[in-house]
Design a protein around this motif. Structure first.
Motif, short mmCIF file in Angstrom:
data_model
loop_
_atom_site.label_atom_id
_atom_site.label_comp_id
_atom_site.label_asym_id
_atom_site.label_seq_id
_atom_site.Cartn_x
_atom_site.Cartn_y
_atom_site.Cartn_z
N LEU A 24 0.79 -1.23 0.00
CA LEU A 24 0.00 0.00 0.00
C LEU A 24 0.83 1.28 0.00
O LEU A 24 0.40 2.30 -0.54
CB LEU A 24 -0.94 0.01 1.22
N TYR A 25 2.00 1.23 0.63
CA TYR A 25 2.76 2.47 0.86
C TYR A 25 4.16 2.44 0.27
O TYR A 25 4.95 3.35 0.52
CB TYR A 25 2.83 2.77 2.36
N SER A 26 4.51 1.40 -0.46
CA SER A 26 5.80 1.28 -1.12
C SER A 26 6.96 1.49 -0.15
O SER A 26 7.13 0.73 0.76
CB SER A 26 5.86 2.24 -2.31
N ARG A 27 7.72 2.56 -0.30
CA ARG A 27 8.92 2.76 0.51
C ARG A 27 8.71 3.71 1.70
O ARG A 27 9.67 4.16 2.30
CB ARG A 27 10.05 3.29 -0.37
N LYS A 28 7.49 4.00 2.01
CA LYS A 28 7.20 4.93 3.11
C LYS A 28 7.67 4.34 4.45
O LYS A 28 7.56 3.15 4.70
CB LYS A 28 5.70 5.19 3.17
N LYS A 29 8.19 5.21 5.31
CA LYS A 29 8.63 4.79 6.65
C LYS A 29 7.61 5.26 7.68
O LYS A 29 6.98 6.31 7.52
CB LYS A 29 9.99 5.41 6.99
N PHE A 30 7.46 4.49 8.74
CA PHE A 30 6.48 4.75 9.78
C PHE A 30 7.16 4.85 11.14
O PHE A 30 8.24 4.31 11.34
CB PHE A 30 5.44 3.62 9.84
N ILE A 31 6.48 5.48 12.07
CA ILE A 31 6.87 5.42 13.48
C ILE A 31 6.06 4.27 14.08
O ILE A 31 4.83 4.29 14.04
CB ILE A 31 6.58 6.74 14.20
N PHE A 32 6.75 3.27 14.58
CA PHE A 32 6.09 2.11 15.17
C PHE A 32 5.98 2.29 16.67
O PHE A 32 6.95 2.66 17.33
CB PHE A 32 6.88 0.83 14.87
N ILE A 33 4.80 2.03 17.20
CA ILE A 33 4.57 2.02 18.65
C ILE A 33 4.26 0.57 19.00
O ILE A 33 3.28 -0.01 18.51
CB ILE A 33 3.42 2.96 19.03
N LEU A 34 5.12 0.00 19.83
CA LEU A 34 5.08 -1.44 20.06
C LEU A 34 5.13 -1.81 21.53
O LEU A 34 5.79 -1.13 22.32
CB LEU A 34 6.28 -2.11 19.37
N ILE A 56 11.12 3.84 16.34
CA ILE A 56 10.36 2.85 17.10
C ILE A 56 10.18 3.36 18.52
O ILE A 56 11.16 3.74 19.17
CB ILE A 56 11.06 1.47 17.11
N ILE A 57 8.93 3.40 18.96
CA ILE A 57 8.60 3.77 20.35
C ILE A 57 8.15 2.48 21.04
O ILE A 57 7.21 1.83 20.58
CB ILE A 57 7.50 4.84 20.40
N ILE A 58 8.83 2.15 22.12
CA ILE A 58 8.50 0.94 22.87
C ILE A 58 7.78 1.34 24.15
O ILE A 58 8.17 2.30 24.83
CB ILE A 58 9.77 0.13 23.23
N THR A 59 6.74 0.61 24.45
CA THR A 59 6.00 0.85 25.68
C THR A 59 5.68 -0.50 26.32
O THR A 59 6.25 -1.52 25.95
CB THR A 59 4.73 1.70 25.41
N GLU A 91 12.89 4.92 21.41
CA GLU A 91 12.67 5.54 22.72
C GLU A 91 11.60 4.77 23.46
O GLU A 91 10.83 4.02 22.87
CB GLU A 91 12.31 7.02 22.60
N VAL A 92 11.57 5.00 24.77
CA VAL A 92 10.55 4.39 25.63
C VAL A 92 9.55 5.46 26.01
O VAL A 92 9.93 6.59 26.33
CB VAL A 92 11.20 3.82 26.92
N LYS A 93 8.28 5.13 25.94
CA LYS A 93 7.21 5.98 26.48
C LYS A 93 6.35 5.09 27.35
O LYS A 93 5.76 4.14 26.86
CB LYS A 93 6.39 6.62 25.37
N ASN A 94 6.29 5.40 28.63
CA ASN A 94 5.57 4.55 29.58
C ASN A 94 4.20 5.09 29.96
O ASN A 94 3.53 4.54 30.81
CB ASN A 94 6.40 4.34 30.85
N ASN A 95 3.77 6.18 29.33
CA ASN A 95 2.50 6.80 29.66
C ASN A 95 1.63 6.84 28.41
O ASN A 95 2.02 7.44 27.41
CB ASN A 95 2.76 8.20 30.22
N ILE A 96 0.47 6.23 28.47
CA ILE A 96 -0.39 6.17 27.29
C ILE A 96 -0.82 7.55 26.81
O ILE A 96 -0.95 7.79 25.61
CB ILE A 96 -1.59 5.22 27.52
N LYS A 97 -1.02 8.49 27.73
CA LYS A 97 -1.38 9.86 27.33
C LYS A 97 -0.27 10.50 26.51
O LYS A 97 -0.53 11.19 25.53
CB LYS A 97 -1.72 10.71 28.55
N VAL A 112 0.67 1.01 15.20
CA VAL A 112 0.60 0.52 16.58
C VAL A 112 0.36 -0.99 16.47
O VAL A 112 -0.61 -1.41 15.84
CB VAL A 112 -0.54 1.19 17.38
N SER A 113 1.25 -1.78 17.10
CA SER A 113 1.12 -3.23 16.94
C SER A 113 1.87 -3.96 18.03
O SER A 113 2.45 -3.36 18.93
CB SER A 113 1.65 -3.63 15.56
N GLY A 114 1.83 -5.29 17.95
CA GLY A 114 2.57 -6.14 18.87
C GLY A 114 1.72 -6.78 19.95
O GLY A 114 2.09 -7.79 20.51
N SER A 115 0.57 -6.16 20.23
CA SER A 115 -0.28 -6.67 21.30
C SER A 115 -1.70 -6.17 21.14
O SER A 115 -1.93 -4.97 20.98
CB SER A 115 0.27 -6.22 22.66
#
Length: 128
Positions: A24-34, A56-59, A91-97, A112-115
């Motif tokens: 759908l997006y070819s070579r586009k890059k995304f910010i992943f929240i996982l 990549i943002i890990i929570t 980076e890590v973000k531990n607050n959903i807000k 947003v994925s992984g769970s």
């Protein structure tokens, strides 16, 4: 901003998600929240995600289900593993807000994925 919510929580589902994103997006890059529940093969999933990631943002998983907490792999452990793969925009973000505020500003595209539990929390916080 554009937000893709997908509950790919194992290697097979993550590969399918990324294949669809590539179509759908070819070579586009995304910010992943996982976030990944303990026991999942998150290292393999991360290896597939990196070529599609701008950042990549890990929570962690915020929810409980049926009064039983669903524990996620420590974000710090995941970041250490990601850096071992040579990817440093993490980076890590531990607050959903904080996560939702980040997603609501600017014109970036997010996955947003992984769970399933993380998706539920994000979906509620977005007030979609």
């Amino acid at each position: 901003s554009q937000i893709i919510l997908d509950w790919a929580h194992n290697v097979q589902k993550m590969k399918a998600l990324l294949k669809t994103i590539e179509k759908l997006y070819s070579r586009k890059k995304f910010i992943f929240i996982l976030a990944f529940k303990k026991g999942k093969e998150y290292k393999k999933m991360i290896q597939f995600i990196i070529p599609f990631a701008e950042k990549i943002i890990i929570t962690h998983i915020f929810s409980t289900n049926q009064d039983l907490p669903h524990f996620s792999v420590s974000p710090e452990i995941i970041i250490t593993d990601i850096k071992k793969f040579g990817f440093s925009s993490v980076e890590v973000k531990n607050n959903i807000k904080d996560i939702v505020q980040t997603m609501n500003k600017g014109s970036a595209s997010y996955v947003v994925s992984g769970s399933l539990y993380l998706l539920g929390d994000i979906y509620k916080a977005l007030k979609v």
